[in-house]
Design a protein around this motif. Structure first.
Motif, short mmCIF file in Angstrom:
data_model
loop_
_atom_site.label_atom_id
_atom_site.label_comp_id
_atom_site.label_asym_id
_atom_site.label_seq_id
_atom_site.Cartn_x
_atom_site.Cartn_y
_atom_site.Cartn_z
N THR A 272 -73.65 -63.55 -30.23
CA THR A 272 -73.66 -63.53 -31.69
C THR A 272 -74.80 -62.67 -32.21
O THR A 272 -74.63 -61.90 -33.15
N LEU A 273 -75.98 -62.78 -31.58
CA LEU A 273 -77.12 -61.97 -31.99
C LEU A 273 -76.84 -60.48 -31.82
O LEU A 273 -77.12 -59.67 -32.70
N LEU A 274 -76.28 -60.10 -30.69
CA LEU A 274 -76.03 -58.68 -30.41
C LEU A 274 -75.01 -58.11 -31.39
O LEU A 274 -75.09 -56.94 -31.77
N ARG A 275 -74.06 -58.92 -31.81
CA ARG A 275 -73.05 -58.43 -32.75
C ARG A 275 -73.59 -58.25 -34.16
O ARG A 275 -72.97 -57.57 -34.98
N THR A 276 -74.72 -58.86 -34.46
CA THR A 276 -75.25 -58.80 -35.82
C THR A 276 -76.58 -58.06 -35.92
O THR A 276 -77.19 -58.06 -36.98
N SER A 277 -77.05 -57.43 -34.83
CA SER A 277 -78.34 -56.73 -34.88
C SER A 277 -78.17 -55.33 -35.44
O SER A 277 -78.43 -54.34 -34.78
N ALA A 278 -77.70 -55.27 -36.67
CA ALA A 278 -77.53 -54.00 -37.37
C ALA A 278 -77.67 -54.26 -38.86
O ALA A 278 -77.82 -55.40 -39.29
N GLU A 279 -77.66 -53.18 -39.62
CA GLU A 279 -77.86 -53.31 -41.06
C GLU A 279 -76.77 -54.17 -41.67
O GLU A 279 -75.59 -53.96 -41.44
N GLY A 280 -77.18 -55.12 -42.49
CA GLY A 280 -76.23 -56.00 -43.15
C GLY A 280 -75.67 -57.09 -42.26
O GLY A 280 -74.82 -57.86 -42.69
N GLY A 281 -76.13 -57.16 -40.99
CA GLY A 281 -75.62 -58.18 -40.07
C GLY A 281 -76.07 -59.57 -40.47
O GLY A 281 -77.21 -59.78 -40.86
N ARG A 282 -75.15 -60.54 -40.35
CA ARG A 282 -75.46 -61.93 -40.66
C ARG A 282 -74.97 -62.79 -39.51
O ARG A 282 -73.95 -62.50 -38.89
N ALA A 283 -75.70 -63.85 -39.26
CA ALA A 283 -75.30 -64.76 -38.19
C ALA A 283 -75.97 -66.11 -38.39
O ALA A 283 -77.02 -66.21 -39.03
N GLU A 284 -75.33 -67.13 -37.85
CA GLU A 284 -75.93 -68.45 -37.75
C GLU A 284 -76.07 -68.77 -36.28
O GLU A 284 -75.08 -68.79 -35.55
N LEU A 285 -77.30 -68.98 -35.85
CA LEU A 285 -77.57 -69.19 -34.43
C LEU A 285 -78.80 -70.07 -34.27
O LEU A 285 -79.42 -70.48 -35.25
N ARG A 286 -79.16 -70.32 -33.01
CA ARG A 286 -80.27 -71.21 -32.72
C ARG A 286 -81.43 -70.42 -32.11
O ARG A 286 -81.21 -69.59 -31.22
N LEU A 287 -82.64 -70.70 -32.58
CA LEU A 287 -83.85 -70.08 -32.05
C LEU A 287 -84.72 -71.15 -31.41
O LEU A 287 -84.77 -72.30 -31.88
N ALA A 288 -85.43 -70.74 -30.37
CA ALA A 288 -86.24 -71.69 -29.59
C ALA A 288 -87.58 -71.94 -30.27
O ALA A 288 -88.26 -71.00 -30.69
N ARG A 289 -87.96 -73.21 -30.35
CA ARG A 289 -89.29 -73.58 -30.79
C ARG A 289 -90.23 -73.61 -29.59
O ARG A 289 -89.82 -73.55 -28.43
N ARG A 290 -91.52 -73.73 -29.92
CA ARG A 290 -92.52 -73.75 -28.85
C ARG A 290 -92.35 -74.96 -27.94
O ARG A 290 -92.61 -74.89 -26.74
N ASP A 291 -91.88 -76.10 -28.51
CA ASP A 291 -91.74 -77.32 -27.71
C ASP A 291 -90.47 -77.34 -26.89
O ASP A 291 -90.15 -78.34 -26.24
N GLY A 292 -89.69 -76.24 -26.91
CA GLY A 292 -88.48 -76.17 -26.10
C GLY A 292 -87.21 -76.56 -26.85
O GLY A 292 -86.11 -76.37 -26.33
N SER A 293 -87.35 -77.14 -28.02
CA SER A 293 -86.17 -77.49 -28.81
C SER A 293 -85.65 -76.26 -29.54
O SER A 293 -86.31 -75.21 -29.58
#
Length: 561
Positions: A272-293
């Motif tokens: 999902t990230l790779l498909r939206t890493s351009a101008e105007g790209g939008r996505a809903e995804l999960r990012l890692a926190r420092r505690d691993g969550s």
């Protein structure tokens, strides 16, 4: 013939002219330079009136400076004469080098043109070179260089000695006009440079203000912001983050610069990230926190550049949507799960069962390898000896081998694992998708005697015991009332029977509700999901077997009684 005093007069005039020319280059602005040019004619060249007409961008000439008469200055300063009228004047009369002299005998034809002028009446000349009030003398000022362009015209009037200028006076006026043209060009250049510097300073101030506004908007934005490299080997590497993003992910800015978003995104969301890493790209995804969550975020990209042709960067806006996602998941869970027991409900059960079935009737299962699949894509049959028990794919049976025919397996390559019912022969080793239909025995009497509160508690405990008795990946669903269904894949006939016995034995022990022990039994019917059957046919088959078992157990109890 030159008189004895003339050389001394010329020397004094030359000194004055030198001083005037030196003064031309000290003026601070174009307006000061033009007035200095007009004043210099009076102080250095011995005329009583002087007017400087400057060429405007549209080609016409405007009276830019006047010296020698305040009334005349107030009357004509700022007035404009057309270029055509000026060209006519500079093309008539007597040519004295670059100077143009129009005697009063010819000037009457110019009275009605639009060139601003100041003149007085006077008597006819008493001698040949006496100056008449209507005589006109013009000194054009040309730009230096290969292409001479008219910058303006100096007009003079009323020589103090009352005579038309001789050769030396003409030379002095022409030389002065040349120096005046240089001074005016320099003044214009300085003026243009000053305007350019002022404009540049304003642009820089606006740029600094814009950069400061962007910095403040970036740093103090309530949601996360990041700038990442775009393109090249370091594409996606984070260059800068704001405080909101650092707080969201629990990582300081210095640490964030070690990562790219690909390093922080959940493994399932990389695509999902790779498909939206351009101008105007939008996505809903999960990012890692420092505690691993992981935290759900909405990510939006735009492209910014340092300059028009400079490097491009990715400006990423990150918004925390964890609460919204949790709410969406809760709503989805409520729609697909039973509110009382938390088990998948009837709709979810049917969806999971439907995902395993296809409309084509299932045949005898054939175990084939990936090489077989590749062979099918190449368009030839594979011998029956070539199989691998780790991969079950049905392609159809010919009798002499296993043919990858589109009519039996689907085209171009059918990766669907067909659901088939195992035969009664234990040596066959066929595994299938078992559907165990469970109906509780004695539940209605508990509801009638102790109320729905106790009945609900019993259903919750039965759901827990059923879930504890199956494998991870199996499905336990509540069909409704006191009916439950278990989907268990990869079982043989004996395995399914053993599972039914274990689940029934797990339900039989007493269930304590509000200090009271109650018991329920369970009847199980085992059906098999086969491709070619509908979901309702599969469930009805298991339901009928459950009722057959319930009736047979009832007969046994009656005979035993």
């Amino acid at each position: 013939m030159e008189t004895e005093s003339e050389p001394y007069v010329r020397l004094a005039t030359l000194r004055q002219l030198h001083q005037v020319v030196a003064t031309l280059n000290t003026a601070r602005s174009l307006a000061d330079t033009l007035q200095t040019v007009a004043d210099g004619v009076i102080t250095g060249l011995g005329y009583e009136l002087a007017c400087v007409n400057l060429v405007r961008p549209d080609g016409d000439l405007v009276v830019a400076a006047f010296a020698g008469n305040a009334a005349a200055e107030a009357l004509i300063t700022g007035r404009v004469g057309s270029r055509a009228s000026w060209d006519r004047r500079l093309g008539m009369g007597e040519a004295w080098g670059d100077l143009r002299f129009i005697p009063h005998t010819e000037g009457w034809v110019l009275i009605d043109d639009d060139v601003p002028q100041w003149h007085t009446d006077g008597p006819e000349p008493r001698f040949e070179d006496e100056w008449h009030p209507r005589d006109r003398l013009y000194a054009p000022m040309y730009s230096s260089g290969g292409k001479r362009e008219l910058l303006g015209v100096i007009s003079v009037d009323r020589p103090r000695n009352g005579r038309r200028p001789g050769a030396w006076g003409r030379e002095a006026l022409q030389m002065y006009a040349s120096q005046a043209a240089i001074a005016i060009s320099n003044a214009r250049l300085r003026s243009n440079m000053q305007r350019a510097l002022v404009r540049l300073e304003r642009e820089q101030q606006a740029l600094r203000a814009s950069e400061e506004s962007f910095r403040q908007a970036f740093e103090y934005a309530p949601s996360g912001m990041a700038i990442a490299e775009m393109g090249g080997d370091q594409h996606g590497r984070i260059l800068r983050t704001n405080d909101a993003l650092c707080r969201l992910l629990g990582r300081p800015a210095s640490v964030m610069r070690r990562y790219s978003f690909a390093d922080l995104v959940h493994p399932e969301d990389v695509g999902t990230l790779l498909r939206t890493s351009a101008e105007g790209g939008r996505a809903e995804l999960r990012l890692a926190r420092r505690d691993g969550s992981y935290v759900w975020v909405s990510l939006r990209n735009s492209v910014v550049a340092d300059t028009a042709d400079g490097p491009r960067f990715l400006l990423t806006h990150i918004e925390d949507i964890e609460e919204r996602k949790r709410h969406e998941l809760q709503l989805a869970h409520r729609a697909s799960h039973d509110a009382l027991t938390g088990l998948p409900n009837s709709a979810e059960l049917r969806a999971r069962l439907s995902a395993r079935l296809c409309s084509r009737p299932g045949g005898r299962p054939v175990r084939a390898t990936a090489a077989d699949a590749a062979a099918y894509e190449g368009g030839y049959a594979v011998d029956a000896a070539a199989y691998d028990s780790d991969h079950d794919y049905e392609y159809g049976y010919r009798g002499d081998g296993f043919d990858f025919d589109p009519s039996s397996a689907g085209a171009p390559y059918d990766a669907h694992v067909h659901a088939v019912a195992p035969s009664g022969d234990p040596d066959e080793g066929t595994k299938g998708l078992a559907v165990l239909f469970c109906d509780l025995d004695g539940f209605k009497s508990i509801n009638d005697r102790f109320g729905h509160h106790t009945g609900d508690a019993v259903l919750i405990e039965v759901a827990r015991r059923l879930t504890a008795g199956v494998r991870d990946g199996d499905t336990v669903a509540r069909l409704g009332g006191d009916e439950f269904v278990v989907l268990a894949d990869g079982l043989g006939a004996a395995d399914a029977a053993d599972l039914a016995v274990r689940l029934r034995n797990g339900i039989i022990p007493p269930i304590r509700v509000d200090g009271r022990a109650v018991r329920v039994g369970a009847s199980f019917g085992i059906g098999w999901a086969e491709c070619g059957m509908s979901v309702e046919e599969v469930l009805n088959s298991a339901d009928q077997r459950m009722y057959m078992e319930k009736r047979s157990r009832a007969k046994v109890h009656r005979r035993a009684g």
